[in-house]
Write a protein that holds these residues in place. Structure first.
Motif, PDB file in Angstrom:
ATOM      1  N   VAL A  48     -27.703   5.952 -46.148  1.00 50.78           N
ATOM      2  CA  VAL A  48     -28.242   5.537 -47.441  1.00 50.78           C
ATOM      3  C   VAL A  48     -27.497   6.239 -48.574  1.00 50.78           C
ATOM      4  N   ALA A  49     -27.497   7.575 -48.537  1.00 46.23           N
ATOM      5  CA  ALA A  49     -26.889   8.350 -49.619  1.00 46.23           C
ATOM      6  C   ALA A  49     -26.609   9.757 -49.129  1.00 46.23           C
ATOM      7  N   ALA A  50     -25.667  10.424 -49.788  1.00 53.99           N
ATOM      8  CA  ALA A  50     -25.346  11.802 -49.447  1.00 53.99           C
ATOM      9  C   ALA A  50     -24.930  12.551 -50.704  1.00 53.99           C
ATOM     10  N   ILE A  51     -25.035  13.882 -50.627  1.00 55.02           N
ATOM     11  CA  ILE A  51     -24.715  14.719 -51.785  1.00 55.02           C
ATOM     12  C   ILE A  51     -24.034  15.995 -51.303  1.00 55.02           C
ATOM     13  N   SER A  52     -23.088  16.455 -52.076  1.00 57.66           N
ATOM     14  CA  SER A  52     -22.331  17.646 -51.714  1.00 57.66           C
ATOM     15  C   SER A  52     -23.166  18.906 -51.920  1.00 57.66           C
ATOM     16  N   ARG A  53     -22.605  20.021 -51.512  1.00 61.47           N
ATOM     17  CA  ARG A  53     -23.348  21.281 -51.547  1.00 61.47           C
ATOM     18  C   ARG A  53     -23.794  21.667 -52.954  1.00 61.47           C
ATOM     19  N   ASP A  54     -22.964  21.403 -53.935  1.00 59.95           N
ATOM     20  CA  ASP A  54     -23.316  21.773 -55.305  1.00 59.95           C
ATOM     21  C   ASP A  54     -23.861  20.602 -56.110  1.00 59.95           C
ATOM     22  N   GLY A  55     -23.990  19.458 -55.477  1.00 61.61           N
ATOM     23  CA  GLY A  55     -24.517  18.281 -56.148  1.00 61.61           C
ATOM     24  C   GLY A  55     -23.501  17.530 -56.985  1.00 61.61           C
ATOM     25  N   GLY A  56     -22.265  17.985 -56.980  1.00 62.68           N
ATOM     26  CA  GLY A  56     -21.270  17.374 -57.836  1.00 62.68           C
ATOM     27  C   GLY A  56     -20.672  16.084 -57.308  1.00 62.68           C
ATOM     28  N   VAL A  57     -20.836  15.847 -56.022  1.00 66.21           N
ATOM     29  CA  VAL A  57     -20.299  14.628 -55.405  1.00 66.21           C
ATOM     30  C   VAL A  57     -21.445  13.898 -54.716  1.00 66.21           C
ATOM     31  N   THR A  58     -21.546  12.612 -54.981  1.00 67.19           N
ATOM     32  CA  THR A  58     -22.546  11.788 -54.304  1.00 67.19           C
ATOM     33  C   THR A  58     -21.862  10.580 -53.677  1.00 67.19           C
ATOM     34  N   ASN A  59     -22.525  10.019 -52.707  1.00 69.23           N
ATOM     35  CA  ASN A  59     -21.983   8.888 -51.958  1.00 69.23           C
ATOM     36  C   ASN A  59     -23.145   7.974 -51.619  1.00 69.23           C
ATOM     37  N   TYR A  60     -22.960   6.663 -51.824  1.00 70.28           N
ATOM     38  CA  TYR A  60     -24.053   5.717 -51.593  1.00 70.28           C
ATOM     39  C   TYR A  60     -23.601   4.553 -50.730  1.00 70.28           C
ATOM     40  N   ALA A  61     -24.505   4.075 -49.920  1.00 64.70           N
ATOM     41  CA  ALA A  61     -24.293   2.806 -49.257  1.00 64.70           C
ATOM     42  C   ALA A  61     -24.341   1.700 -50.298  1.00 64.70           C
ATOM     43  N   ASP A  62     -23.667   0.591 -50.016  1.00 63.38           N
ATOM     44  CA  ASP A  62     -23.669  -0.517 -50.971  1.00 63.38           C
ATOM     45  C   ASP A  62     -25.097  -0.974 -51.286  1.00 63.38           C
ATOM     46  N   SER A  63     -25.957  -0.944 -50.300  1.00 59.69           N
ATOM     47  CA  SER A  63     -27.338  -1.400 -50.483  1.00 59.69           C
ATOM     48  C   SER A  63     -28.127  -0.497 -51.422  1.00 59.69           C
ATOM     49  N   ALA A  64     -27.655   0.731 -51.616  1.00 60.62           N
ATOM     50  CA  ALA A  64     -28.364   1.698 -52.441  1.00 60.62           C
ATOM     51  C   ALA A  64     -27.781   1.835 -53.850  1.00 60.62           C
ATOM     52  N   LYS A  65     -26.562   1.423 -54.024  1.00 57.56           N
ATOM     53  CA  LYS A  65     -25.898   1.603 -55.320  1.00 57.56           C
ATOM     54  C   LYS A  65     -26.651   0.879 -56.429  1.00 57.56           C
ATOM     55  N   GLY A  66     -26.882   1.600 -57.523  1.00 62.04           N
ATOM     56  CA  GLY A  66     -27.556   1.023 -58.669  1.00 62.04           C
ATOM     57  C   GLY A  66     -29.068   1.057 -58.595  1.00 62.04           C
ATOM     58  N   ARG A  67     -29.625   1.345 -57.421  1.00 64.16           N
ATOM     59  CA  ARG A  67     -31.079   1.389 -57.276  1.00 64.16           C
ATOM     60  C   ARG A  67     -31.589   2.765 -56.850  1.00 64.16           C
ATOM     61  N   PHE A  68     -30.814   3.461 -56.034  1.00 70.31           N
ATOM     62  CA  PHE A  68     -31.236   4.761 -55.503  1.00 70.31           C
ATOM     63  C   PHE A  68     -30.397   5.872 -56.121  1.00 70.31           C
ATOM     64  N   THR A  69     -31.021   7.032 -56.273  1.00 71.25           N
ATOM     65  CA  THR A  69     -30.316   8.208 -56.766  1.00 71.25           C
ATOM     66  C   THR A  69     -30.664   9.407 -55.899  1.00 71.25           C
ATOM     67  N   ILE A  70     -29.634  10.056 -55.373  1.00 73.58           N
ATOM     68  CA  ILE A  70     -29.837  11.269 -54.600  1.00 73.58           C
ATOM     69  C   ILE A  70     -29.578  12.475 -55.501  1.00 73.58           C
ATOM     70  N   SER A  71     -30.382  13.502 -55.327  1.00 72.82           N
ATOM     71  CA  SER A  71     -30.195  14.724 -56.102  1.00 72.82           C
ATOM     72  C   SER A  71     -30.671  15.906 -55.269  1.00 72.82           C
ATOM     73  N   ARG A  72     -30.351  17.094 -55.737  1.00 75.24           N
ATOM     74  CA  ARG A  72     -30.796  18.293 -55.029  1.00 75.24           C
ATOM     75  C   ARG A  72     -31.064  19.414 -56.019  1.00 75.24           C
ATOM     76  N   THR A  73     -31.980  20.279 -55.622  1.00 73.79           N
ATOM     77  CA  THR A  73     -32.276  21.487 -56.379  1.00 73.79           C
ATOM     78  C   THR A  73     -32.145  22.648 -55.410  1.00 73.79           C
TER      79      THR A  73
END
Length: 124
Positions: A48-73
Protein backbone atom coordinates in the motif's frame (compact mmCIF):
# COMPACT_ATOMS: atom_id res chain seq x y z
CA UNK A 1 12.89 -7.64 18.05
CA UNK A 2 10.21 -5.12 17.15
CA UNK A 3 6.59 -5.55 18.12
CA UNK A 4 3.98 -3.83 15.98
CA UNK A 5 0.34 -3.21 16.84
CA UNK A 6 -2.13 -1.77 14.34
CA UNK A 7 -5.33 0.03 15.27
CA UNK A 8 -8.00 2.17 13.72
CA UNK A 9 -9.67 -0.25 11.38
CA UNK A 10 -13.46 -0.23 11.30
CA UNK A 11 -16.54 -0.26 9.10
CA UNK A 12 -16.91 2.92 7.05
CA UNK A 13 -19.09 3.98 4.15
CA UNK A 14 -17.68 4.52 0.68
CA UNK A 15 -16.29 8.02 0.34
CA UNK A 16 -15.38 8.18 3.99
CA UNK A 17 -12.03 8.42 5.74
CA UNK A 18 -10.04 6.44 8.27
CA UNK A 19 -6.70 6.85 9.95
CA UNK A 20 -4.81 3.72 10.82
CA UNK A 21 -2.06 3.72 13.42
CA UNK A 22 0.78 1.32 14.05
CA UNK A 23 2.61 1.52 17.36
CA UNK A 24 6.04 -0.04 17.66
CA UNK A 25 7.89 -1.25 20.70
CA UNK A 26 11.25 -2.86 21.15
CA UNK A 27 14.35 -1.71 19.34
CA UNK A 28 14.96 1.81 18.07
CA UNK A 29 12.00 2.72 15.93
CA UNK A 30 13.88 5.25 13.84
CA UNK A 31 16.24 2.51 12.65
CA UNK A 32 13.47 1.00 10.53
CA UNK A 33 11.70 2.00 7.38
CA UNK A 34 8.02 1.18 7.65
CA UNK A 35 5.27 0.04 5.37
CA UNK A 36 1.59 -0.73 5.09
CA UNK A 37 0.28 -3.75 3.22
CA UNK A 38 -3.22 -5.14 2.84
CA UNK A 39 -4.85 -8.45 2.16
CA UNK A 40 -8.39 -8.84 0.89
CA UNK A 41 -10.29 -12.11 1.41
CA UNK A 42 -9.04 -14.80 -0.96
CA UNK A 43 -6.29 -12.58 -2.35
CA UNK A 44 -2.57 -12.19 -1.81
CA UNK A 45 -1.12 -9.49 0.39
CA UNK A 46 -0.30 -6.30 -1.52
CA UNK A 47 1.80 -3.22 -0.91
CA UNK A 48 0.00 0.00 0.00
CA UNK A 49 2.57 2.56 1.15
CA UNK A 50 5.99 2.87 2.74
CA UNK A 51 8.07 5.54 4.44
CA UNK A 52 11.77 5.96 5.08
CA UNK A 53 13.39 6.11 8.49
CA UNK A 54 13.27 9.89 8.71
CA UNK A 55 9.99 10.27 6.85
CA UNK A 56 11.62 12.08 3.97
CA UNK A 57 10.87 9.45 1.35
CA UNK A 58 7.47 7.89 0.73
CA UNK A 59 6.30 5.29 -1.75
CA UNK A 60 2.74 4.44 -2.76
CA UNK A 61 0.96 1.80 -4.71
CA UNK A 62 -0.95 3.19 -7.68
CA UNK A 63 -4.21 2.34 -5.91
CA UNK A 64 -3.21 4.54 -2.97
CA UNK A 65 -1.79 7.56 -4.76
CA UNK A 66 -3.82 10.70 -4.22
CA UNK A 67 -6.05 9.10 -1.58
CA UNK A 68 -3.76 7.69 1.12
CA UNK A 69 -0.98 9.38 3.07
CA UNK A 70 1.64 7.60 5.13
CA UNK A 71 3.43 9.43 7.91
CA UNK A 72 5.43 8.70 11.03
CA UNK A 73 6.23 10.27 14.36
CA UNK A 74 9.47 8.80 15.60
CA UNK A 75 9.08 10.43 19.01
CA UNK A 76 5.92 8.37 19.49
CA UNK A 77 7.18 5.21 17.77
CA UNK A 78 4.13 5.34 15.53
CA UNK A 79 3.26 5.39 11.87
CA UNK A 80 -0.06 6.36 10.36
CA UNK A 81 -2.03 5.74 7.22
CA UNK A 82 -4.59 8.42 6.45
CA UNK A 83 -7.10 6.99 4.00
CA UNK A 84 -9.56 9.27 2.22
CA UNK A 85 -12.19 8.69 -0.45
CA UNK A 86 -12.43 5.06 0.55
CA UNK A 87 -13.85 2.54 -1.89
CA UNK A 88 -15.34 -0.92 -1.32
CA UNK A 89 -12.26 -2.39 -2.99
CA UNK A 90 -10.16 -0.99 -0.14
CA UNK A 91 -11.76 -3.57 2.14
CA UNK A 92 -8.97 -5.71 3.58
CA UNK A 93 -6.88 -6.51 6.60
CA UNK A 94 -4.19 -3.84 6.82
CA UNK A 95 -0.77 -4.78 8.15
CA UNK A 96 2.12 -2.60 9.14
CA UNK A 97 5.67 -3.84 8.79
CA UNK A 98 9.19 -2.76 9.74
CA UNK A 99 12.32 -3.27 7.70
CA UNK A 100 15.99 -2.74 8.44
CA UNK A 101 17.72 -3.21 5.12
CA UNK A 102 16.15 -0.89 2.58
CA UNK A 103 14.33 2.38 2.01
CA UNK A 104 10.52 2.57 1.76
CA UNK A 105 10.40 -0.72 -0.11
CA UNK A 106 7.30 -2.04 -1.86
CA UNK A 107 8.64 -5.61 -1.62
CA UNK A 108 7.32 -7.45 1.40
CA UNK A 109 10.47 -9.56 1.44
CA UNK A 110 12.36 -6.46 2.58
CA UNK A 111 10.44 -6.35 5.84
CA UNK A 112 11.54 -8.11 8.99
CA UNK A 113 8.64 -7.60 11.39
CA UNK A 114 4.88 -7.61 10.93
CA UNK A 115 1.88 -6.69 13.00
CA UNK A 116 -1.28 -8.76 13.41
CA UNK A 117 -3.40 -6.54 11.20
CA UNK A 118 -6.51 -4.41 11.53
CA UNK A 119 -9.71 -4.93 9.55
CA UNK A 120 -10.98 -2.16 7.29
CA UNK A 121 -14.39 -2.66 5.74
CA UNK A 122 -15.82 -0.17 3.27
CA UNK A 123 -19.52 -0.50 2.53
CA UNK A 124 -21.06 0.65 -0.73
Amino acid sequence: QVQLAESGGELVQAGGSLRLSCAASGRTFSAYFMGWFRQAPGKERNFVAAISRDGGVTNYADSAKGRFTISRTNAKNTIYLQMNSLKPEDTAVYYCAAGAGGVASADERAYDYWGQGTQVTVSS
